[in-house]
Structure formats: C-alpha cells, structure tokens
Design an enzyme around this catalytic site. Structure first.
Site, PDB file in Angstrom:
ATOM      1  CB  SER A  87      -8.318   1.282  -3.013  1.00  0.00           C
ATOM      2  OG  SER A  87      -6.923   1.139  -3.159  1.00  0.00           O
ATOM      3  CE  LYS A  91      -4.201   1.410  -0.267  1.00  0.00           C
ATOM      4  NZ  LYS A  91      -5.002   1.043  -1.437  1.00  0.00           N
TER       5      LYS A  91
END
Length: 615
Positions: free
Chosen positions: A406, A200
């Site tokens: 996401s 991430k």
C-alpha cells in the site's frame, strides 16, 4: 475563543505539565543510577575474552528500527524494563564479525525470549547463522519451547537442543481478523466505506461478517507462497522432507497421540530436534565445548552479542573520511505529521531524507521500508522529499522488509532499484476511505441533530449526521483520484503501462516471489545487497564508503543518556530479564491497538493500508 478550544488547550497544557514532571522524576532517578554506575565502571574498558562463544539471545520482536524516542528507551533500559525489541542488523553484524574472529570458537542461539518477527527478519538472522557455519565453527540452538518463528532460526544451527518438557509448534500461516458488520448494525451505526481496487479489503470488517471471495483468493495465494518458503528452508536445513513437515502441521494431534502425548520426544523422532537437555545439562555441555566460565556458576565461556558488537565498534578505525551511503528506516504505520521511531511520520521521515540530501558526504540513499501503509497524504509528503533527493542525481534504492505494501510500496516505487525477499509481502496498490456516522445510534437515545447551512454540503461531514449522496460522491471521487495517481505513478516509476499496473493493482497483495515476476520489484536481496547496489550506482569502489543510518537528532541530554545506557552494556551491567507474562502481552496488545487507531490521522481520511499480517 470557543469553549471547546479553551478546554482543549487546558488539557494540552495539563499533559505538558504532567509529561515534564515525569521527565524530571526520571532525571532524578537517572542521577542516582549514574552515580552507582560510575562506581562500577573500571578504569579501562574490559577486553574481549580470549575464547568465548558468541551468545545470540534476542528479546521480544525482531525489528528494523527500535520504537519510541531515545529518552524513553534509555530510561527503560536503566530501570530494568527495556523495550522488548531486538535490532536485526545488530545480530547480523555480530555474527558476520565473529565469523573470522579467532577469539570466537562458536555460537550459541538462546531463543527462549524471542517472541516473533516478520519472515524476512527471521530469514536475515538465519542466513547470518548459515554464513557463520561456513567458517567451520559450530552453532548450537537452545530453547525451552520453539515457536514457528524461533524454530526457523534454530533449524540453521548444527544442532538443535530443547528442554525435555518443551515442544516445536508448527502451525502454518494464517491471516484472520474480526468482522463487525452485525455488531455495527445492532448499534445503528452507518459505517461508510469508500475504496478503489476490487481486492482492497481493509474496510471489509465494517461492511461484512466474513472474508470476501476476492480477499480469500488473494490471501491464500501469498500465504501459500510464504508457507512453501518456510517449509523449504527448514527442510533443506534439517534434511526433513517438506511434505513431512506440512503433514505434521496438519495432524499435530495425531502425531502427539502416537507419541503418548510426549511433544519433546515426538520432535526428536521426526528430526526437528537433536538433543533433549535440561538447562543445567545444557550449560555443562557448552562448558565442555567452550570452557567453563570463571564466575563459578557452572556456566560456559560466552559473550552477549550486544557486548561483543559494542566492543568491536570501539576497536574499529574511524571511518569519517569515507563517503556515505545513507540508510533511512521507514518502519511501522504511515501517519501524518511527526512520529517517533516505530512509526513513519510524514514530516519526521521526510526530515530524515532531507538531512541525507543536504549532507554532501552522502552519495546515495537507501530507504528500508517495513510498512503495511497508512496515510496517503503523509506518504506523498515523504515521496516529495524523495523526489528532491533524486533531483540531485544521486541514486535512490529501496530495500523492502517483511511488508512493503500500500503506502509502503508507494514510498519504494520511485527507487532506481527495488530489493526484496521472496517472503516480502508487497503490492496492495489501492486506496480506501472510511467515515462512520452515528445519527441512528443517537436517535435511539432520543438525541436528534438539526440545523441549517449555506450550502448543500454544510454539515454533511459530521459524525452525528447521515452523509448525503453528494458528500459520498465527493469522498469517492477523492479516493478514485488517489488511486489513479497511485497506479499512474507506479507505471511511470517502473516503466510500465498504466493498464498493466491496474491489472496487478486493485488492492491485491503479492508475495515477493510473485512480485518479481510481475515487475513490482527488481531483485532479491537484503539490506546489505541494497547498500552495495546503491554504492555501485554511485560509482563507489568497495572499501571507499560506509553505511550511515540517518536517525532523528538527539538533544545533548538525550545523547548523554543513551551513551550512559550503552556504557552499562559494555561493562557488563545488565538489566533484569524483561517481564513476559499473559498480562504483559495483553497490555502490549491493547497499547498496539491504541497506537494503530491513533495513526489514522490523514487530513483527507484517505488511506492506503494493507491488512496483511501473518500469524
């Protein structure tokens, strides 16, 4: 009432007054324009020409949903400064309708005003061009200069024409961004970043001066997949070896040197362009092919796809008796609360899904997701409304656009079927939180913060105070809980083990080609395929249903205004060409950055965002 609250209210009321005055001025201008337009409207709607080429001239960026509210879009249209966006579905619908229309002998792709669009949108238009060519009617593409995106569409034409002073710019794909760690240190800012997922990377620019090895590895993998798809698509359409195209992108300077700097001649020599023609020569050639226009300006018989589509829709029989497949477009960053089209508001997008749920004619729901994510809280609000729709035992199908990653992937995850393109960017299942504090910056200015509180956490979430270990632990636990819930939900929705989802999650981005292999999507297919699948799951026979896009309700005035703008398009009253210069592009970029910053409004400061932009 506190002094801060009073000042805030004063500015809010001031803004409402200014905005109201702005709309009043727009209304006065509108009345003048409407009066002029009424004089220009003929007694009956003009018929489509007997023989005219369909002119596809997209402006600005290809999108799944026009941004902004209906009032501002209509006013911009009437004032000659329309939003530089073109709906992909309008181009596709016009091409598909013209395929079997005997009054349309061919298509002209005018691509000079196209500034870009996600790969899946470019492919959708290119596929529609290819379907049209199967009718045996010719397609000609023209531009003064071809960008990488516009050329992908042009390559699907029978012939690619270009201005003798133009060029075709193939540069490959990249994913670059600015890194601020050194600047943040110089400014004495503590940029606290919390994340769940080793890949991430959204917060990396605030903690590093360069891309992390993990981010570099993952980004290069999906970029190579997309570049390979691009090269294959152009290679098959133009009969040029993919290796030659790749070599051209790597050694453009050397290729130009061999061509004595003549970019246009080089494009012809390598097989990218068929013919170099000036605009007058282009118009003469098309007039020879499709007939000369009656306006006496030396042009050819052509009809803009917007006008063609509007007339076709007027001629179509009413479809009110058929069942609906509701389509809700979720495009842009996911933000908390209400948001205009072009953003995914937690409350506003949930309201659209709720409207579909409460409509008894709706037999299935398709969510068109084109988003790199955003607020975790807002995506949960939308997911709750999706769950309420599914509880009615009607099918829910997700259609992924250029990006569904996401929080964007979270919206699609619970679908009965997930459709995407090989070029879709997806995954990035991870969560991040950021909380910058400026106490060291203030210290340097001689400003010091002090006080007392009733607990250890009192005053710990102020931007002018350093975060304590306890405060950092609170946020990290919230981020980890959101991540665990994310992968747990995906595992439940997709019928996978949590450990298997965790292994492919960690914030890693995948191309559609990889996503189908690891189980994140079900099949390849565009929005039309997703609608057909939803109808099949609902047990509907072909021809017994219609596609109904669910959009925000408009006031009677807004509805009238939009109809006015559409009427102007149907009768051929066109606005001037929209401005496209360096200043305009720079101002648009600044506006986009401001919009993006304003979208970071999650009440918990928890985000699931993918920085996966292809340049």
């Amino acid at each position: 009432m506190s002094e801060t609250s009073a000042i805030s209210k004063m500015f809010r009321y001031l803004w409402l007054a200014i905005d109201g005055f702005r709309k009043l001025l727009h209304l006065a201008l509108l009345l003048v324009l409407f009066s002029v337009l009424l004089l220009a409207i003929p007694s009956e709607m003009p018929r489509l020409p007997q023989q005219a080429a369909l002119v596809i001239k997209p402006t600005g960026v290809l999108v799944d949903e026009l941004s902004g509210d209906a009032f501002d879009r209509a006013m911009a249209e009437l004032q000659g400064s329309p939003v530089r966006e073109t709906l992909v579905r309008d181009i596709v619908a016009a091409l598909d309708a013209a395929r079997d229309d005997p009054n349309v002998p061919g298509v002209v792709l005018e691509l000079g005003a196209l500034s870009g669009g996600g790969l899946t949108k470019l492919y959708a238009v290119g596929d529609a061009v290819r379907r049209f060519r199967e009718s045996g009617k010719p397609v000609y593409a023209y531009s003064g200069f071809y960008s990488q995106g516009s050329y992908l569409i042009a390559s699907q034409a029978d012939e690619v024409w270009m201005d003798p002073n133009g060029g075709v710019f193939l540069s490959g794909f990249g994913n670059y961004r600015a890194y601020y760690r050194e600047a943040i240190d110089k400014l004495s800012i503590d940029w606290n970043v919390f994340r769940a997922g080793s890949y991430k990377s959204f917060g990396e620019p605030y903690t590093r001066n360069d891309m992390s090895p993990e981010s570099r590895e993952a980004s290069l993998a999906w970029l190579n997949d997309l570049w390979s798809l691009y090269l294959t698509g152009v290679s098959e359409a133009r009969g040029v070896e993919a290796a030659s195209l790749e070599r051209l992108a790597d050694t453009l300077g050397a290729a130009l040197s061999e061509a004595d700097g003549n970019w246009a001649t080089m494009a012809v020599d390598v097989g990218l362009v068929d013919r170099l023609v000036t605009p007058p020569a282009k118009r003469a050639a098309l007039a020879s092919e499709f007939g000369a226009d009656d306006d006496g300006e030396g042009s050819y018989n052509g009809i803009a796809f917007e006008t063609y589509l509007a007339n076709r829709q007027l001629q179509e029989p009413a479809a009110n008796e058929r069942a609906k497949i509701a389509v809700v477009v979720a495009s842009g960053p996911v933000v908390n609360g209400e948001a205009p089209p072009g953003q995914i508001g937690g409350d506003s997008t949930a309201a659209l899904i709720r409207a579909a749920r409460l409509d008894d004619e709706v037999q299935a729901l398709v969510l068109r997701v084109d988003s790199g994510g955003g607020s975790v809280f807002a995506s949960d609000v939308i997911q709750a409304e999706i769950a309420a729709f599914k509880a009615t035992d009607r099918p829910y199908v997700a259609s992924m656009g250029s990006v569904a990653a996401s929080a964007g992937y979270w919206l699609a995850a619970s679908a009965d079927r997930i459709y995407a393109s090989p070029a879709t960017i997806t995954g990035s299942i991870g969560v991040i939180g950021m909380f910058p504090t400026f106490q060291r910056s203030l210290d340097r200015l001689g400003i010091h913060i002090d006080g007392v509180g009733t607990s250890g956490l009192a005053g710990q979430f102020r931007p002018d105070t350093a975060m304590s270990d306890e405060a950092r632990l609170v946020i990290q636990q919230l981020i980890q809980a959101d991540y665990d819930r994310f992968i747990g939900g995906v595992a439940e929705f997709r019928g996978m083990e949590v450990s298997a989802v965790d292994a492919i999650a960690q914030g890693r981005v995948w191309s559609g080609e990889d996503a189908i292999e690891i189980g994140l999507i079900d099949e390849f297919g565009e929005i039309d395929v997703a609608v057909q699948a939803a109808a099949d799951l609902a047990g509907l026979e072909p021809g017994s249903y219609r596609t109904a896009y669910v959009e925000p309700p408009r006031s009677p005035f807004e509805d009238w205004l939009v109809q006015l703008a559409q009427t102007g398009a149907r009768i051929g009253v066109y606005a001037p060409e929209p401005r496209d210069d360096l200043f305009k592009r720079a101002s648009d970029w600044l506006a986009n950055q401001a919009t993006w910053l304003a979208s970071l409004n999650d009440p918990k400061g928890s985000y699931s965002i993918c920085f996966c932009v292809v340049r």
